[in-house]
Structure formats: structure tokens, C-alpha cells
Write an enzyme that holds these catalytic residues in place. Sequence first.
Site, PDB file in Angstrom:
ATOM      1  N   CYS A  70       0.793  -1.156   0.190  1.00 37.10           N
ATOM      2  CA  CYS A  70       0.051   0.005   0.150  1.00 37.10           C
ATOM      3  C   CYS A  70       0.902   1.064   0.056  1.00 37.10           C
ATOM      4  O   CYS A  70       2.215   1.294  -0.119  1.00 37.10           O
ATOM      5  CB  CYS A  70      -0.748  -0.071   1.169  1.00 37.10           C
TER       6      CYS A  70
ATOM      7  N   ARG B  49      -4.749   1.366  -1.080  1.00 33.36           N
ATOM      8  CA  ARG B  49      -4.651   0.071  -0.833  1.00 33.36           C
ATOM      9  C   ARG B  49      -4.372  -1.071  -1.820  1.00 33.36           C
ATOM     10  O   ARG B  49      -5.300  -0.664  -2.830  1.00 33.36           O
ATOM     11  CB  ARG B  49      -5.870  -0.411   0.187  1.00 33.36           C
ATOM     12  N   LEU B  50      -3.565  -1.903  -1.828  1.00 33.48           N
ATOM     13  CA  LEU B  50      -3.220  -2.834  -2.674  1.00 33.48           C
ATOM     14  C   LEU B  50      -3.711  -3.988  -2.073  1.00 33.48           C
ATOM     15  O   LEU B  50      -2.979  -4.478  -1.263  1.00 33.48           O
ATOM     16  CB  LEU B  50      -1.931  -2.897  -3.435  1.00 33.48           C
TER      17      LEU B  50
ATOM     18  N   ILE C 180      -3.936  -7.589  -0.644  1.00 28.14           N
ATOM     19  CA  ILE C 180      -3.211  -8.989  -0.534  1.00 28.14           C
ATOM     20  C   ILE C 180      -3.649  -9.923   0.373  1.00 28.14           C
ATOM     21  O   ILE C 180      -4.178 -11.221   0.085  1.00 28.14           O
ATOM     22  CB  ILE C 180      -1.677  -8.714  -0.201  1.00 28.14           C
TER      23      ILE C 180
ATOM     24  N   GLY D 207       2.787  -2.875   3.770  1.00 26.37           N
ATOM     25  CA  GLY D 207       3.731  -4.061   4.012  1.00 26.37           C
ATOM     26  C   GLY D 207       3.041  -5.406   4.388  1.00 26.37           C
ATOM     27  O   GLY D 207       1.933  -5.707   4.063  1.00 26.37           O
ATOM     28  N   GLU D 208       3.744  -6.107   4.767  1.00 24.32           N
ATOM     29  CA  GLU D 208       3.121  -7.666   5.361  1.00 24.32           C
ATOM     30  C   GLU D 208       3.778  -7.934   6.566  1.00 24.32           C
ATOM     31  O   GLU D 208       5.173  -7.874   6.610  1.00 24.32           O
ATOM     32  CB  GLU D 208       3.455  -8.475   4.185  1.00 24.32           C
TER      33      GLU D 208
ATOM     34  N   SER E   7      11.359 -12.328  -4.942  1.00 26.60           N
ATOM     35  CA  SER E   7      12.479 -11.964  -5.576  1.00 26.60           C
ATOM     36  C   SER E   7      13.802 -12.521  -4.807  1.00 26.60           C
ATOM     37  O   SER E   7      13.674 -13.134  -3.744  1.00 26.60           O
ATOM     38  CB  SER E   7      12.978 -10.534  -5.625  1.00 26.60           C
TER      39      SER E   7
END
Length: 641
Positions: A2, A50-51, A53, A76-77, A361
Amino acid sequence: MCGIVGLFHPHDPALPPRALVQRMADAIRHRGPDGEGFHLEPHLALGHRRLAIVDLAGGHQPMSSEDGEVTLCFNGEIYNHLALRPELEAAGHRFRTRSDTEAILLGWRQWGPGVLDRISGMFAFALWDRRRGELLLARDRLGEKPLHYAWLPDGTLAFGSEIAALTALPALPRRIDPVAVEDYLAFGYVPDPDCLWQGIRKLPAAHALLLRRGEAARPAPRRYWQAPRQAAPAPAEAPAELARRLEDAVRAQLMADVPLGAFLSGGVDSSAVVAHAARAKAGPLATFTIGFPGGADERPQAAETAARFGTEHHAEAGTTDYLGAAREQARLFGEPFGDHSAVPTLAVCALARKHVTVALSGDGGDEVFAGYRRYRFHRMAEGVRRLLPPGTRRQVFGTLARIYPKLDRAPRWLRAKATFTELSLDAALGYYRTVCKLGDGRRRGLFSPAQRAAVDGHDPAARIAALMAECDPDDGLLQAQYADLHSYLPGDILVKTDRTAMAVSLEVRPPLLDPALVAWGLALPAGLKLRGQVGKHVLRQALSPLLPESLLHGPKRGFADAIGGEFRRRGAEVKARLLGAPMLDSGLFDPAALARLAEEHESGRFDHAQALWQLLVLEGFLAGLAGAAPRAGRPPALVGA
């Protein structure tokens, strides 16, 4: 993933203008296209893009506690949020969502600022406790997620995920810091906590800023986590232990309620992540590769790894226009950013976003397990330094450096002038020269008299020396790794990944930067990380049951196309950009020196590709400002001008 923004005034209880926080959030809409949210009350305004997830239905932000006393805005997460739940529930807290955001919210209620010691993940957040009158700004341990802040003239603290959120504020002073310009040309980025804009600061990794309602002083950020500064004894069965730790880190970062994949090059790090993710994920793992025919093309190696683990592989050929891309860097990064691998990184992010919302990644493997070639050279140089007294070493190698010709376009083994120079220097200054993009003499030679005067007394090398001095003086490898972990990693690698990924609304997670894994790996004895001329020794051992020898011991390839040839072919355009109004009106450079640099590169006598790229990116930044500046197109003034 986000974007967060906010305004806080410690003394003025007036409600911050909704239009301002909306303007800030709109500037970073790309970080969160799935929705927005706002929270306003006396002293404070928070905004969120907001994205979605995790917990798509229940994770909306800003999120408040059940009694409304604590409000959180988070980017973040938190990978261990499920592990924290039982402990918090046993203490009497009640969860209303499945979101990892709520673990921070209730963790603050239970542990206060100690919540930072409990959560593990990538994050930047703003947490407001109305009863305590406290605002906590915090950033994750390695600097995966960004957070910028600035004090406005009226005493308001403004903060946001990207520089663009702050420059959207009309009250922000728009002045360029000449010292930051020098640091940018030295390193290829502006190191934390500085910014090209005077007054904007980057909250450093592993730091928190605690502000209080009514507090007169402006507090300084405090560090809450420290990377190892001394090697530990070699653990028993280190390869097997690393394999277990890596498997756990990858498995933890697979949590998502949206499609998830992974970047895949022909290198060890991304292949390691893909190997573990493909085995742990239910269903085929999507993988993504960009290659450049005739240049940095790792598609064949990536395809081999993809077939080995049965991934759903997507590969494309990259095409780049670096002159055009230089004009786009400021839009992506908010300030000049000199790592030209950002261009193909954006391309692979765009490819991944067509298929997934989250991508794993391999970032971090080189820093943690000593994969960079410069580590091998630095360790060798340290061995030479210890053989000769400092005075003798400086005299012998300094003399050789002076008499040896400068052969920029010769084969690498003939370019000994730089080697002799570095061996004549002390460890920190020698290592600085290996990471410096544009050497001190060449850099200062490009500056105008006014810019040279403005940076007089500033030494970019002092930053590297100070970091290396924090470590065990007898472990040169760890000193170099530690310096990179606090400069190059958060200032270049993670900035590149975050901004290019978020430009296309993609979340990227690097399992090799799991904080526990980083602390364990960094503290390994030097011989386990670097053996002979081979870096990442223990990582290669840990992966030997999974990956073929050809991949584990193949040559390291950079993820970027060659830019020198393009700049030579388009020499007239390069020169016109460097001598155009944005560069000359800035007052930063000597026009004759810029012209000479462009002409030397175009003629083929010298390779100035890196310097030209950085200058072209800076030109794009200045051109954008000139087009947007309210003062008849004039660029912002230099500090003190």
C-alpha cells in the site's frame, strides 16, 4: 502492499485539511489502486491507498481499535501475524479480521513500542494512540518499505511512502540540497536519511520516530534493531541449517489471498527462492524473466530452472531506450536514481503484473552471503594491506598508481591503475572507491565554482568509513557487508525494487532478507561466505541438492543491458541534453566539462556511460521541475542561493 500519508501537528488541535491529505494520497495512487481510506481528528490526518493482498474483505485502512483509541495506517506484510495471534488472544485481545494489520494494532496495545521487537516482515506504518497522545512512525529492519517525512513551516509533520506525497504539498519548501547532489553522483543514489530535497528526510531502516502531542522538541529517530557487527563461531552443519532457514523464510512469505509468483533469472539467489517456493506452493508457481538479446540475456538458464521445478514460466525479450528512460526516473523515484538496472527491473515487474499481484525476488543474497565481486577484491586487498606497513604500502602502491597509464577501455586485467590506487589507501577509503560511481576528482571537475564551494568539506567516503568502523576491525569482509547493508541495500537495491514494482501496483517480497536469516547469515565466519574466488559458498552448498552445478557455479551476470553503445550512437542527443536549459540554469555544473565528458564518450576514447546516465537522469529531474515550477519555469534554488 500500500501507500500511506499523513499530517500531524503536535500543538495545533485544528483538524488538518482533508483536501491536503487527499492530495498526498492521490500522488501515490499507483501504490494502492484497490481503494482509499482516511482518518481525521484534531492534530492528525491519515490517508491510505490499498493494494489488497491479505483478507481482501476485512483489511481496509486506516484501521482503528474497537474502542477507537488507536488507529493504524500500514504499508507492507507481517509474516508472523498468525503466530502472534494466540499470544495476543491469551492476553485478552480480540481479533475482528484476518488481516496482519490488526496484529500491529493489538500488539501496540499489549507491548507498546515493544511491538517492533515482535513483528517480522516488511513494513512502514504510522500508529496513533489518542489516549497517550503519541504518534509512532516505524520502518522495517532492512528498509524494504519506504517512509519519508518533513517538517512544514507551520510546525506540521508531513509523512508519506514516497517523496511525491510530500512534494504535492504547496507549503513544502522546494530547494535542492547541493550536498545531496554530490552524494547522488558519488553513490548513484542519495543515501538515507538524506534526500535531494532540503527538509525531506528518509526514516532509516530499523528506526522508529515517536512524536507526542504537545511536545516542543522535534525528536530524533531511534534504532530498534541492530545487524551483527562481529562474526559468531561457525555453526554445526551450516549448509543444512541454512537450507532449513531458507525454506522457512520462503514458506512464510507465500501468504496471500491473490495470485503469487516469482522473478527468475539465471542466478543462484532467484533460483534458490523459486526452488523452495515451487515445492511449498499448492499448484504451479508462475515465474518471470526478461532478457536482452546480445546483452544480459539469462532466458535460457531461467527456462532450465523453470522446467526443473515445473513452473508456469513467462519470458520476454526486453527493449530499452535509455535516453527516454532517463527522463522517467524522477517520476518513478521522486529524486534522481542512478542504477540503470531500474529500467529492466520495471520491465520484469510489468510482465509479472499481467499475471500476479505478488512476486518473490532474490534480493539480498549478495549482501548477506558475500556474492559481489568487490567483496573478493576487498578481502584480497586487506590481506595485502596487512603484509606491509601503512607508510611503505602507501609509497609503493601510490607510486605505481601514479605512473601506470589509465586504460579505461583495455581488458580488465590490464586496468591496474585503480587496483594500485586502492591498495595504497586504508581499508574504508579503498572500499569506498569500489562502490563509488563517479570518482572524487572527476565529480568535482564537473561542478561549477558555486557547487564546488557549496560542498567544500563534504566527503562522501566518510559515510562508508563510519559504517565500517562499527564492525570488528579484524573482519574486513563483514565490514564491507555491513556498510552495504546500511547504504547500498536500502538506498539502491530495495528502492529500485519498491518503486518499479509499485509503479505497476505489484508487491515484491525478498525471502533472503528475512531478518532472522540475515542476522544468522551475516554473522557466519568469512570462510563460509567467501572461499577463494567463490562467494556465497555456504549458500551454494545448501542448494546443491536442489540446483545443478552449472547454475551454482556459472558466471554472475548483471541484470541490465549495455548503455555505453546507445550513448555513443546518440552522442549528439546526449550532449544536447547535458547542455540544455535545465542543466545550465541549475548552476550546478561547468558547461565545458559536461561537453568534454560527452565528446570523450562519443569518440570512443573513454567509457563514461555510468557518469552520463547519472547526469541524464539528473537532467530529467531538473527538466520536470522546470516544467512544473511556479516561478516562470525556473528550477528550484540551491540551498543558500
